[in-house]
Enzyme design. Sequence first.
Site, PDB file in Angstrom:
ATOM      1  N   GLN A   7      61.357  -4.587  31.845  1.00  0.00           N
ATOM      2  CA  GLN A   7      60.837  -4.685  30.489  1.00  0.00           C
ATOM      3  C   GLN A   7      61.965  -4.611  29.467  1.00  0.00           C
ATOM      4  O   GLN A   7      62.917  -3.846  29.621  1.00  0.00           O
ATOM      5  CB  GLN A   7      59.833  -3.567  30.237  1.00  0.00           C
ATOM      6  CG  GLN A   7      58.417  -3.950  30.635  1.00  0.00           C
ATOM      7  CD  GLN A   7      57.399  -2.912  30.235  1.00  0.00           C
ATOM      8  OE1 GLN A   7      56.953  -2.145  31.078  1.00  0.00           O
ATOM      9  NE2 GLN A   7      57.030  -2.879  28.965  1.00  0.00           N
ATOM     10  N   SER A  85      63.749  -1.422  37.293  1.00  0.00           N
ATOM     11  CA  SER A  85      62.413  -0.941  36.940  1.00  0.00           C
ATOM     12  C   SER A  85      61.357  -1.952  37.388  1.00  0.00           C
ATOM     13  O   SER A  85      61.208  -2.215  38.573  1.00  0.00           O
ATOM     14  CB  SER A  85      62.345  -0.660  35.442  1.00  0.00           C
ATOM     15  OG  SER A  85      61.139  -0.011  35.098  1.00  0.00           O
ATOM     16  N   LEU A  86      60.634  -2.575  36.466  1.00  0.00           N
ATOM     17  CA  LEU A  86      59.639  -3.570  36.824  1.00  0.00           C
ATOM     18  C   LEU A  86      60.243  -4.671  37.696  1.00  0.00           C
ATOM     19  O   LEU A  86      59.585  -5.210  38.597  1.00  0.00           O
ATOM     20  CB  LEU A  86      59.040  -4.184  35.555  1.00  0.00           C
ATOM     21  CG  LEU A  86      58.130  -5.397  35.773  1.00  0.00           C
ATOM     22  CD1 LEU A  86      56.839  -4.974  36.449  1.00  0.00           C
ATOM     23  CD2 LEU A  86      57.867  -6.118  34.459  1.00  0.00           C
ATOM     24  N   ARG A 110      49.756  -1.660  37.434  1.00  0.00           N
ATOM     25  CA  ARG A 110      50.816  -0.755  36.956  1.00  0.00           C
ATOM     26  C   ARG A 110      50.889  -0.789  35.432  1.00  0.00           C
ATOM     27  O   ARG A 110      50.976   0.249  34.758  1.00  0.00           O
ATOM     28  CB  ARG A 110      52.148  -1.164  37.575  1.00  0.00           C
ATOM     29  CG  ARG A 110      53.354  -0.283  37.268  1.00  0.00           C
ATOM     30  CD  ARG A 110      54.566  -0.864  38.005  1.00  0.00           C
ATOM     31  NE  ARG A 110      55.753  -0.042  37.918  1.00  0.00           N
ATOM     32  CZ  ARG A 110      56.716  -0.184  37.010  1.00  0.00           C
ATOM     33  NH1 ARG A 110      56.589  -1.108  36.055  1.00  0.00           N
ATOM     34  NH2 ARG A 110      57.790   0.585  37.022  1.00  0.00           N
ATOM     35  N   HIS A 191      59.398   6.327  33.323  1.00  0.00           N
ATOM     36  CA  HIS A 191      60.377   6.969  34.213  1.00  0.00           C
ATOM     37  C   HIS A 191      60.703   8.403  33.779  1.00  0.00           C
ATOM     38  O   HIS A 191      61.859   8.814  33.772  1.00  0.00           O
ATOM     39  CB  HIS A 191      61.660   6.127  34.293  1.00  0.00           C
ATOM     40  CG  HIS A 191      61.428   4.756  34.842  1.00  0.00           C
ATOM     41  ND1 HIS A 191      61.112   4.531  36.154  1.00  0.00           N
ATOM     42  CD2 HIS A 191      61.446   3.536  34.236  1.00  0.00           C
ATOM     43  CE1 HIS A 191      60.948   3.233  36.352  1.00  0.00           C
ATOM     44  NE2 HIS A 191      61.135   2.609  35.200  1.00  0.00           N
ATOM     45  N   GLN A 239      58.859   5.719  41.960  1.00  0.00           N
ATOM     46  CA  GLN A 239      59.667   5.023  40.957  1.00  0.00           C
ATOM     47  C   GLN A 239      59.105   5.197  39.547  1.00  0.00           C
ATOM     48  O   GLN A 239      59.841   5.210  38.562  1.00  0.00           O
ATOM     49  CB  GLN A 239      59.743   3.522  41.308  1.00  0.00           C
ATOM     50  CG  GLN A 239      60.673   2.722  40.421  1.00  0.00           C
ATOM     51  CD  GLN A 239      60.076   1.397  40.000  1.00  0.00           C
ATOM     52  OE1 GLN A 239      58.893   1.324  39.681  1.00  0.00           O
ATOM     53  NE2 GLN A 239      60.896   0.358  40.002  1.00  0.00           N
TER      54      GLN A 239
END
Length: 646
Positions: A7, A85-86, A110, A191, A239
């Site tokens: 993102q 991340s994503l 998610r 996170h 994660q």
Amino acid sequence: MYVFPGQGSQRKGMGKDLFEKYPDLVAQADRLLGYSLRELCVDDPDRVLNRTEYTQPALYAVSALQYLDHIDSGGAPPAVVAGHSLGEYSALFAAGAFDFAAGLDLVRRRGELMSRAPKGAMAAVVNLDQERVADLLTALPHHTIDIANINSRRQCILSGVYDEVHAPEVRAAFVEAGGSFIPLNVSAAFHSRCMTDVQEEFAHHLAGVDFHELRIPVIANRTARPYPTTGYADLLVQQISSPVKWYESISWLMARGHDDFREIGPGNVLTKLTAKIREEPLTIAEPARPAPPTPRRTPRRPEIVFMYGGQGTQYHRMGRELYDTHPAFREAMDRCSALYEAAQGTSLVAAIHDSTRRGQDFDDILHTHAALYSVGWSLTEALRAEGFHPDAVLGHSLGEYVAATVAGAMSFEDGFDLVMKQAHLLKLRCRPGGMLSVLAPPALHQRRRDLFAGLALAGVNFGGDTRGNFVVSGESDRITEARAALDREGVVSVRLPVRHGFHSALLDDIRHECRSLGRAVTVSGPRVPVYSCAYAAELDAGALDRWDDYAWDVIRGRVRFDELMAASFRDPERHYFVDLSASGSFVNFLKHGYGPGHRGTFAINQFGNNTASMEKLREGLREVTGGAAPEGGASERLGGRLAGVP
């Protein structure tokens, strides 16, 4: 090596040329999402592309389609993949973990869950390293801000409760420390611990998903190491609330020879980060494989023990003659100086060899801490180049860091970074102090409290009823007074060339920061025994697990050289001591405190003629080893190379 962005990389117009190439997959996406993927990405008429529940499926889809287009156009399959991340879901798609639609459904769910998370905030901190950021967070009166991403050496992302991240004192703390504090346009604390509830709900969703065996290695954000090929669903769950270890992930790959990184997806954020990481990669030290147990027996030849000294043994121009005549020593010192200059902007070698300061105290901690570490390590390199290696190492105060490096418990870079940062803390945060070496039985310290009032017993080097050597530490004025009183009573004492009260309460103001420096070190099992004067014993697994404690105890705890010798070196015939301090101090301790049975030779001292002393040391080592490198010793275990040296 393909990397996929997360993102923040989304932009209006992304994927415009891809949707017509893969109409069947786009139709699947539209049915699953309930809206037009193409319209969202290309036109964004409702201006929702930057909302998490829309961003995540859109970015995953565009990255996955771009990957397929690259492969279908003849691009070589990647050797390894990673996603930020994503982006980790796009990487997993490329590795065969799931098909396009299954991956899209995962990121859709998610994104929905994350969009419903409590209001949070994130901010980038630039120009401060992770250790400094962690220290500043600990000092703040807020306790729900986490480091969410470690993107490069000097870029971290903070995540937490909105009111805390945006509190004026938070921004002020990082700006005053020399960093930039940049709030990010997000609505949740990704996170971080604020995602715990989201993580639990997502775990229930994943319970019904059938993940395939991975065909390509995928580097996990949470561990900065490869996913297992099967049974990896927990990593995707964890994660969500764990930091993204991107800096370590890319550094780990670079350390393994991966150099060609291709970013798949919109934008070039990861390409720019890779360039920064390439300039300052994280030092990666792998855990040492456990050594098989060695039976306790008297060796066929004496065990060679390399010994390293600490503050108080330094002087201007130490090792200069060796620097001019020994290529391996010079090369090692130049390497240390280059690291020092990169961090401090001045030459360490020039500071050590400054001829205008001859005869003056060499006592600026910003120079001496790094100088002593460098000299000890470089003397080791000089001996290594000639085929001599230790069977064990021993450190005295600061010298413990050198010993740990030589043994492979920490890397050369980590050790050097530790002593440089520690020196800055001492300079900036600690009150001035001093140290006094007293040539008298240690019992004098207990018996005559009037002489040593306000001074800590910093260490004992040897002792008996009629002779000994101990060191006291404390405020500078008290050191001066104690020395004058000892002079009046006929007791010899020597003021050491230090401006700080090591091994005393004068260091307590930097306890937290020093422990943080220790936590930042990657620790491995030492390849040869490490004997510690701080613990009066060989370092064990407990000390390795608590390196933050050890890093602090080395400079704050009492130096128990006398206890260590009594506990670990009772049989003088079993050991040969190689004194790699700058002053030859250990040889004097052995001679005056432990008797002629404790054999040893120094490499250099303050009286010069380094060439002759090094030749005498070589002769002693050749005699001990029979003219060869130690059989079955470090030369065999380390493959002819000292640990921590690339």
